[in-house]
Motif scaffolding. Structure first.
Motif, PDB file in Angstrom:
ATOM      1  N   GLN A  64       2.085  24.211  10.528  1.00 36.09           N
ATOM      2  CA  GLN A  64       1.917  23.951  12.296  1.00 36.09           C
ATOM      3  C   GLN A  64       3.002  24.312  12.771  1.00 36.09           C
ATOM      4  O   GLN A  64       4.112  24.035  12.266  1.00 36.09           O
ATOM      5  N   PRO A  65       3.342  24.815  13.777  1.00 39.35           N
ATOM      6  CA  PRO A  65       4.491  24.612  14.603  1.00 39.35           C
ATOM      7  C   PRO A  65       4.954  23.222  14.758  1.00 39.35           C
ATOM      8  O   PRO A  65       5.337  22.255  14.956  1.00 39.35           O
ATOM      9  N   TYR A  66       6.679  23.362  14.308  1.00 37.21           N
ATOM     10  CA  TYR A  66       7.950  22.114  14.119  1.00 37.21           C
ATOM     11  C   TYR A  66       7.235  21.244  13.610  1.00 37.21           C
ATOM     12  O   TYR A  66       6.483  19.402  13.648  1.00 37.21           O
ATOM     13  N   THR A  67       6.013  21.715  12.565  1.00 36.30           N
ATOM     14  CA  THR A  67       6.264  20.540  11.069  1.00 36.30           C
ATOM     15  C   THR A  67       6.519  20.633   9.831  1.00 36.30           C
ATOM     16  O   THR A  67       7.240  22.156   9.361  1.00 36.30           O
ATOM     17  N   SER A  68       6.609  20.466   8.746  1.00 38.63           N
ATOM     18  CA  SER A  68       7.535  20.885   7.555  1.00 38.63           C
ATOM     19  C   SER A  68       6.442  19.725   6.437  1.00 38.63           C
ATOM     20  O   SER A  68       5.466  18.962   6.657  1.00 38.63           O
ATOM     21  N   ALA A  69       6.838  20.428   5.282  1.00 39.34           N
ATOM     22  CA  ALA A  69       6.218  20.202   4.008  1.00 39.34           C
ATOM     23  C   ALA A  69       7.221  19.659   2.843  1.00 39.34           C
ATOM     24  O   ALA A  69       8.106  20.142   2.568  1.00 39.34           O
ATOM     25  N   LEU A  70       6.873  18.879   1.691  1.00 39.93           N
ATOM     26  CA  LEU A  70       7.547  18.673   0.916  1.00 39.93           C
ATOM     27  C   LEU A  70       7.349  18.621  -0.120  1.00 39.93           C
ATOM     28  O   LEU A  70       5.070  18.430  -0.289  1.00 39.93           O
ATOM     29  N   LEU A  71       6.636  19.545  -1.154  1.00 38.37           N
ATOM     30  CA  LEU A  71       5.701  19.774  -2.310  1.00 38.37           C
ATOM     31  C   LEU A  71       6.136  19.914  -3.210  1.00 38.37           C
ATOM     32  O   LEU A  71       7.335  20.013  -3.904  1.00 38.37           O
ATOM     33  N   PHE A  72       5.511  19.350  -4.380  1.00 32.74           N
ATOM     34  CA  PHE A  72       5.693  18.859  -5.896  1.00 32.74           C
ATOM     35  C   PHE A  72       5.242  19.854  -6.782  1.00 32.74           C
ATOM     36  O   PHE A  72       4.192  20.427  -6.904  1.00 32.74           O
ATOM     37  N   PRO A  73       5.537  20.086  -8.357  1.00 27.74           N
ATOM     38  CA  PRO A  73       5.058  21.013  -9.097  1.00 27.74           C
ATOM     39  C   PRO A  73       3.808  19.928  -9.123  1.00 27.74           C
ATOM     40  O   PRO A  73       3.191  19.498  -9.633  1.00 27.74           O
ATOM     41  N   THR A 117       1.292  -1.372   0.115  1.00 26.17           N
ATOM     42  CA  THR A 117      -0.013   0.145  -0.104  1.00 26.17           C
ATOM     43  C   THR A 117       0.883   1.469   0.118  1.00 26.17           C
ATOM     44  O   THR A 117       0.716   2.144   0.114  1.00 26.17           O
ATOM     45  N   ASP A 118       2.266   1.204  -0.469  1.00 24.72           N
ATOM     46  CA  ASP A 118       2.295   1.890  -0.266  1.00 24.72           C
ATOM     47  C   ASP A 118       3.006   3.452  -1.458  1.00 24.72           C
ATOM     48  O   ASP A 118       1.818   2.649  -2.186  1.00 24.72           O
ATOM     49  N   THR A 119       2.722   4.443  -1.680  1.00 24.61           N
ATOM     50  CA  THR A 119       2.490   5.617  -2.691  1.00 24.61           C
ATOM     51  C   THR A 119       4.130   6.211  -3.758  1.00 24.61           C
ATOM     52  O   THR A 119       4.792   6.415  -2.856  1.00 24.61           O
ATOM     53  N   LEU A 120       3.921   5.998  -4.384  1.00 24.44           N
ATOM     54  CA  LEU A 120       5.087   6.734  -5.508  1.00 24.44           C
ATOM     55  C   LEU A 120       4.594   7.492  -5.474  1.00 24.44           C
ATOM     56  O   LEU A 120       3.657   8.747  -5.951  1.00 24.44           O
ATOM     57  N   MET A 121       5.725   8.826  -4.842  1.00 21.53           N
ATOM     58  CA  MET A 121       6.251   9.923  -4.866  1.00 21.53           C
ATOM     59  C   MET A 121       5.870  10.932  -6.898  1.00 21.53           C
ATOM     60  O   MET A 121       6.775   9.782  -7.422  1.00 21.53           O
ATOM     61  N   PRO A 122       6.011  11.912  -6.549  1.00 22.57           N
ATOM     62  CA  PRO A 122       6.276  12.529  -8.276  1.00 22.57           C
ATOM     63  C   PRO A 122       7.689  12.731  -8.218  1.00 22.57           C
ATOM     64  O   PRO A 122       8.476  12.880  -6.864  1.00 22.57           O
ATOM     65  N   ASN A 123       8.299  12.048  -9.589  1.00 17.74           N
ATOM     66  CA  ASN A 123       9.708  12.442  -9.319  1.00 17.74           C
ATOM     67  C   ASN A 123      10.625  13.077  -9.597  1.00 17.74           C
ATOM     68  O   ASN A 123      11.145  13.406 -10.886  1.00 17.74           O
ATOM     69  N   TYR A 124      10.480  14.554  -9.412  1.00 16.72           N
ATOM     70  CA  TYR A 124      11.106  15.007  -9.731  1.00 16.72           C
ATOM     71  C   TYR A 124      11.879  16.052  -9.302  1.00 16.72           C
ATOM     72  O   TYR A 124      12.735  15.327  -8.294  1.00 16.72           O
TER      73      TYR A 124
END
Length: 640
Positions: A613-622, A567-574
């Protein structure tokens, strides 16, 4: 301050000792004998202005020209003294060579190395493995075999000698008059209390310390130390032993020969809002691993520039060169701390029922390897199976992993085991979740013999900006001896790889048969619902060490072989440089603005901004692939 120390017999519970702001006080405060008389007591400040300073600074003077560019100064010191500054810059003892000499054999008290001349009474610094160094005095030297003893054991919950030891590692000699060759080289003749220095012209602005400990609490209980500044301690800014009820709040520590705060057997105490900069050995040292030494909190402390000088500040304690080495039998809480630029682990911890959250640790393992931003070790043969330690919402980044003095020093492709979070030995019942980890050569997590461990919802980014990261991995799970791992859960993690040599996951099982490795790995627990990229790259690995090597798998092969990752998810590969890697290592809500529309691993789109939010992060793709640049053909040039 001597007056203060001599007055404790008449100090009553509730009294305060206040030092005037803006003033400087030389010497130390000795709180007095153990017991409850005179508790609680506050040591703090009055009036307005800068913190009062308690200092042991001793300016070296009485310089005598010894010939050439060598000078001798007078000072008051002892065999433990290592702290010297020139124009405010910490300066270590001179070395015989900047390179490490490789020895051929070693034990806990001897080493074999080809050399000329006698090394008897010399000071040597030995690196017996990737994660330790020790300063020693040579006792005998016969047929290229030298025996030695530690320079100094603080006897404050000391650790064993040089075990475990490995061959073909390194050492160097230091602190000898003959090694003075360049400007500011130092040699300390501690039997005669002389400092020798190489200097073109008479030395100036050379300082050391004449005081080992600036406030010695001893075993007194319920002492508050608040709003003071400590400078130039030979061993400790504040020291205590077997006590409780301490409140160390809002103090500043600089130029510590040992550590800012040290205590063996502490309980029911708090350290908070302190600032530590430039300590030879550690920021904080708290060793409390037996009953009833529990309930210790360290909150919002800043620790910088610790353990960065080879061979200095080593007192054979469990945590030399770490930002902090802290433990409690139960109930250790470390939160909101900033640790930056340390020789070994950012934070070494131990005990049961531990919570480590919202800390920011960077630039660690600058003088060691096989260590981490946070590190814990529990004896493999221990009986406890419920450690219950939670490591959540921390930021770990820019690990290094020093390979000097190791067999891989000259390797073009070394295996650098500098890790984000390292559960070493045998650990059960631990959780690591919501952490953000990047730019670490060994990768995010290393877990050894860890049953019932939960690793979830971490954001792990392995970059390609430096060759040091070419062998990084999301998680390394290690089974040692005959301890199969069960109930292990690795889920919800975002593991972004940039190179084909980086691993999403590695499972190792030394001294096991190939069949056992496969069977044990399949029974390890749950590894699913993670996010991955580089789907065609064989970046899932199981291995057993010599003579077994079971190979690498791409994601589909790994799923088919072991049943994980269905059930893994493939991320965009930029490429990472086309993505947005956004972090908020603060206690406030932050809005990050950008141009365009991006989406996260779940497909949620963000246009122009995202709220973290405090002490969080994000990885965003185009959200859409960037346009392909037009093909540019070279101009045709015809010569007529």
């Amino acid at each position: 301050l001597a007056k203060v120390s001599s007055s404790f017999a008449s100090i009553n519970a509730g009294d305060s000792i206040l030092l005037k702001c803006g003033d400087t006080f030389y010497g130390s405060i000795v709180v007095g004998k153990s017991g409850t008389s005179g508790n609680p007591i506050v040591i703090s400040s009055y009036s307005t202005g800068a913190r009062p300073i308690i200092t042991g600074e001793q300016v070296v003077g009485g310089w005598t020209h010894m010939g050439g560019d060598v000078w001798r100064g007078n000072l008051v010191g002892d065999s433990t003294l290592c702290l010297f500054t020139i124009n405010g810059v910490i300066t270590p003892f001179a070395r015989n060579t900047q390179s490490w000499l490789k020895y051929t054999a070693i034990s806990a008290s001897s080493v074999s190395i080809p050399h000329t001349g006698s090394w008897v009474d010399s000071t040597i610094v030995i690196k017996p493995n990737e994660w330790r160094q020790e300063r020693c005095i040579v006792l005998t030297d016969v047929a290229n075999v030298i025996t030695f003893r530690s320079w100094y054991n603080k006897n404050n919950g000391t650790i064993a000698g040089l075990e475990p030891t490995k061959t073909n590692y390194g050492l160097f000699l230091m602190n000898n008059l003959s090694y003075l060759r360049a400007q500011n080289d130092l040699y300390y003749d501690y039997p005669n209390q002389f400092l020798y220095m190489y200097s073109v012209g008479i030395p100036t602005n050379v300082s050391t310390t004449g005081v080992d400990t600036l406030i010695n609490i001893g075993s007194r209980q319920y002492i508050t130390v608040k709003g003071l500044e400590f400078k130039y301690a030979g061993l400790n800014g504040i020291y205590a032993v077997q006590t409780q009820g301490l409140d160390i709040d809002g103090n500043k520590f600089t130029y510590m020969g040992g550590q800012a705060f040290g205590c063996y057997r502490l309980y029911n105490s708090i350290l908070h809002n302190n600032y530590i900069d430039k300590a030879l050995q550690m920021g904080h040292y708290i060793r409390s691993v037996s009953s009833p030494y529990s309930n210790i909190s360290i909150i919002n402390d800043t620790i910088k520039n610790v353990g960065l000088w080879y061979g200095m500040g080593l007192y054979n304690e469990d945590g030399d060169n770490c930002g902090m080495a802290v433990s409690a039998l139960t109930d250790l809480y470390v939160a909101g701390c900033v640790i930056d630029s340390v020789g070994d682990a950012g934070m070494k911890f131990g005990g049961n029922d531990v919570l480590i959250e919202k800390n920011v640790i960077s630039n660690f393992t600058l003088k060691s390897a096989d260590r981490s931003a946070i590190y814990t070790f529990s004896d493999i043969d221990g009986t406890s199976t419920t450690y219950n330690r939670v490591i959540r919402n921390n930021f770990f980044f820019n690990g290094w992993g020093d390979m000097l003095g190791t067999p891989q020093e000259s390797s073009a492709s070394p295996t650098i085991r500098s890790i984000g979070g390292y559960l070493d030995g045998r650990n059960e019942g631990d959780s690591l979740y919501g952490n953000t980890i990047w730019n670490i050569p060994g990768g995010a997590f290393s877990c050894n013999i860890d049953d019932n461990v939960y690793v979830a919802n971490n954001l792990i980014v392995m970059t390609d900006s430096n060759s040091r990261y070419q062998k990084a991995m999301g998680i390394r799970i290690q089974q040692l001896r005959n301890y199969p791992i069960t109930d292990f859960n690795f889920s919800g993690n975002i593991v972004f790889a940039s190179l084909s040599t980086q691993k999403q996951l590695q499972y190792t099982a030394a001294s096991q048969s190939a069949a056992s490795i496969i069977a044990n790995f399949k029974a390890i627990g749950t590894i699913n619902n993670n996010f991955y990229n580089l789907s065609t790259i064989a970046n899932y690995q199981t291995e057993a060490g010599t003579p077994y090597g079971l190979g690498n798998y791409n994601h589909s092969q790994y799923t088919a072989q072991f049943g994980f990752g269905i059930t893994d998810t493939l991320m965009p590969n930029y490429p990472l440089k086309q993505c947005l890697f956004l972090k908020n290592p603060t206690n406030a809500v932050v809005v990050e603005n950008f141009t365009g529309t991006y989406e996260d691993v779940h497909g949620t789109q963000y246009t122009s901004s995202i709220t973290l939010q405090p002490y969080t992060s994000a990885l965003l793709f185009p959200s859409t692939a960037p346009p392909t640049p037009p093909t540019v053909y070279p101009k045709l040039r015809i010569k007529i």
